[in-house]
Write an enzyme that holds these catalytic residues in place. Structure first.
Site, PDB file in Angstrom:
ATOM      1  CG  HIS A 250      15.968 -18.698 -21.400  1.00 13.18           C
ATOM      2  ND1 HIS A 250      15.772 -18.455 -20.919  1.00 13.18           N
ATOM      3  CD2 HIS A 250      16.995 -20.153 -21.936  1.00 13.18           C
ATOM      4  CE1 HIS A 250      16.298 -18.783 -20.132  1.00 13.18           C
ATOM      5  NE2 HIS A 250      16.922 -19.547 -21.049  1.00 13.18           N
ATOM      6  CE  LYS A 252      14.497 -23.121 -18.927  1.00  9.88           C
ATOM      7  NZ  LYS A 252      14.864 -21.886 -19.772  1.00  9.88           N
ATOM      8  CG  ASP A 257      -4.356 -34.684 -22.330  1.00 13.87           C
ATOM      9  OD1 ASP A 257      -4.213 -34.783 -23.322  1.00 13.87           O
ATOM     10  OD2 ASP A 257      -5.034 -35.673 -21.338  1.00 13.87           O
ATOM     11  CG  HIS A 432      19.239 -22.551 -13.565  1.00 12.94           C
ATOM     12  ND1 HIS A 432      18.342 -23.163 -14.476  1.00 12.94           N
ATOM     13  CD2 HIS A 432      20.184 -21.880 -14.282  1.00 12.94           C
ATOM     14  CE1 HIS A 432      18.174 -22.559 -16.024  1.00 12.94           C
ATOM     15  NE2 HIS A 432      18.987 -21.983 -16.305  1.00 12.94           N
ATOM     16  CE  LYS A 434      16.237 -20.047 -15.549  1.00 12.11           C
ATOM     17  NZ  LYS A 434      17.097 -19.838 -15.884  1.00 12.11           N
ATOM     18  CG  ASP A 439       4.603  -6.288  -0.037  1.00  7.13           C
ATOM     19  OD1 ASP A 439       5.973  -6.307   0.061  1.00  7.13           O
ATOM     20  OD2 ASP A 439       3.605  -5.834  -0.547  1.00  7.13           O
TER      21      ASP A 439
END
Length: 513
Positions: A250, A252, A257, A432, A434, A439
């Site tokens: 899952h 991404k 480089d 979508h 996440k 604080d």
């Protein structure tokens, strides 16, 4: 005229899913016939179910998982017992974990692990010293300075930044995404990847087979290889009932480089940049890192990639390590700690980070997540925070992509709201993103949802930001998103007895969603 989505349905990979259903049907018929005509087998399965239920009780693990399996085994003694045995065969998982451990050991000398940076960061953020230590010393994810972070509040901006950095690549491009889908986004990225490979750059592409199940042609890998791109499909789908299909990649990750890296919730599909509409306006976020932390993100990519290599070669790694100019760093730039989570070990890294951050909160907790399926640890932490006078706000989608998952998420609303948590639903479309901000000083952004799949079953990655200026941008975006969201009130949750009962049942099976 046959629509594109209709053609996708008839692709060979979808037919493989039908084969699994056929297997399941045959399996059910054979078992049913066996226990119907054999008292011995029926008795055997009854004792097996009791033995498995006891084994689950004694086994180390999440209580929610235990309850779910015990219920299935005792309510459906034959099928529940057999499915437990089938889905808990961990031979392949153990082999993968051994390979991952070899890769982790191999990477140790390449981490850019500066103890002075850890001490400096710990001094600046002493309340998070234990978390930094856990990630760096226990899990192997050092904290870095000298890293510039840019935050992107929407997929369109994130995508443009990706394109701008891709064309600048000089040595290599590493690309790892859960979903790759045909469309504008993939076409334009693929063109750049092919151009760079033709120039002699090391271009590597990895995507999850289930995530990209019906979104790209079956021969995509072949086409990429023919254009000089090294391509690997993670955990290829096979039409066999097996637990190994449960652990998906899952993550991404886009690394350029080893000096620039991207991550966040955004996959390679046109809905993520609102080029097409699915579930209304798609709200997603991501970051770009420029500096040593980008190299650690590169190693996260290589962790899974190199589990598929026959040998780990120092000569290859030495060609990938970037050179960074070390300069004096103002404290205002903050510290960055990329990390990853694997379902093959006993450490739930993502959950540990979330829980630690929630318990360290003194003023506020801001959360974006598409799903809210909590275990006891996370739910207790959020409730206790709200009951301790801390402002806790959570934004979820108003328009759902998976009905049962959405309804299960909503089953947590009442207890959270009663404790003082403010729950919002993004009304413009699908949330979508996440992330969690604590604080107004420390944040996590990446691929990890607040649900069982992300926390325990999938390979995930995220980044902890300590005092990074981009956190201010994250807060401004959160405040703006709240203005586009509906605050859920207790009176909004009054439902019929049937709906309430249904939600309670869904909660019992939440760990399997």
């Amino acid at each position: 005229m046959i629509h594109k989505w209709m053609l996708q349905i008839f692709r060979r990979r979808v037919l493989l899913a039908i084969l699994i259903l056929i297997q399941f049907g045959i399996f059910a018929v054979l078992i049913n016939q066996s226990i119907t005509y054999s008292i011995f087998l029926k008795t055997l399965f009854t004792f097996l179910s009791i033995a498995i239920a006891l084994h689950v009780v004694w086994k180390k693990g999440k209580e929610a998982y235990k309850i779910t399996w015990i219920l299935q085994v005792l309510i459906f003694p034959v099928y529940g017992a057999l499915f437990y045995l089938m889905f808990n065969r961990q031979t392949k998982t153990k082999k993968l974990q051994k390979k991952l451990e070899d890769v982790y050991d191999f990477h140790q000398s390449y981490l850019y692990n500066e103890q002075s940076v850890f001490l400096e960061a710990n001094k600046c953020y002493p309340e998070y010293g234990a978390q930094m230590y856990y990630l760096q010393e226990t899990m192997g994810f050092p904290v870095y300075n000298q890293t510039e972070v840019n935050y992107y509040p929407i997929g369109e901006e994130y995508y443009q930044a990706m394109l701008e950095e891709l064309v600048k690549a000089e040595h290599y491009i590493f690309f790892e995404f859960f979903i790759v889908s045909e469309g504008k986004m993939w076409t334009e990225i693929q063109e750049i990847l092919i151009e760079k490979a033709a120039l002699g750059l090391d271009v590597r592409v990895m995507y999850d087979d289930i995530g990209s199940f019906v979104t790209i042609p079956k021969d995509t890998k072949k086409q990429l290889v023919e254009n000089g791109i090294d391509c690997r499909i993670y955990n290829p789908f096979h039409p066999v009932l097996t637990s190994s299909q449960n652990n998906r990649d899952h993550r991404k990750v886009l690394s350029i480089d080893g000096k620039v890296a991207f991550t966040g919730g955004i996959n390679i599909a046109d809905e993520y940049i609102n080029e097409i509409e699915r579930f209304g306006h798609w709200k997603d976020t991501g970051i770009k890192m420029k500096g040593p932390a980008a190299w650690r993100q590169t190693l996260i990519f290589l962790e899974l990639w190199q589990t598929m290599d026959e040998a780990l070669l120092e000569s290859e790694m030495n060609l990938l390590v970037p050179n960074f100019k070390v300069t004096s760093q103002p404290k205002e730039i903050g510290y960055v700690q990329p990390f990853a989570d694997s379902p093959t070990d006993t450490q739930n890294v993502g959950e540990q980070v979330f829980v630690k951050m929630i318990y360290k909160a003194r003023k506020s907790i801001l959360i974006n997540t598409p799903y809210l399926i909590l275990d006891e640890n996370l739910e207790t932490a959020l409730v206790l925070a709200a009951q301790s006078g801390i402002s806790v706000k959570i934004i979820l989608p108003k328009i759902w992509d998976k009905y049962l998952v959405h309804m299960t998420s909503r089953s947590y609303y009442k207890d959270l709201i009663n404790a003082g948590v403010e729950v919002y639903e993004y009304t413009n479309g699908f949330m979508h993103a996440k992330s969690i901000i604590v604080d107004e000083a420390v944040a996590v952004i990446g691929t990890i949802n607040f649900d069982y799949r992300s926390l325990y079953l999938h390979f995930e990655n995220a980044v902890v930001l300590y005092g990074v200026p981009a956190i201010k941008d994250m807060i401004e975006d959160f405040d703006q998103t709240i203005l586009e969201s509906e605050k859920i009130k207790i009176e909004d949750l009054s439902q019929s007895l049937i709906v309430t009962f249904s939600k309670r049942i869904l909660r019992l099976f939440a760990p399997l969603m």
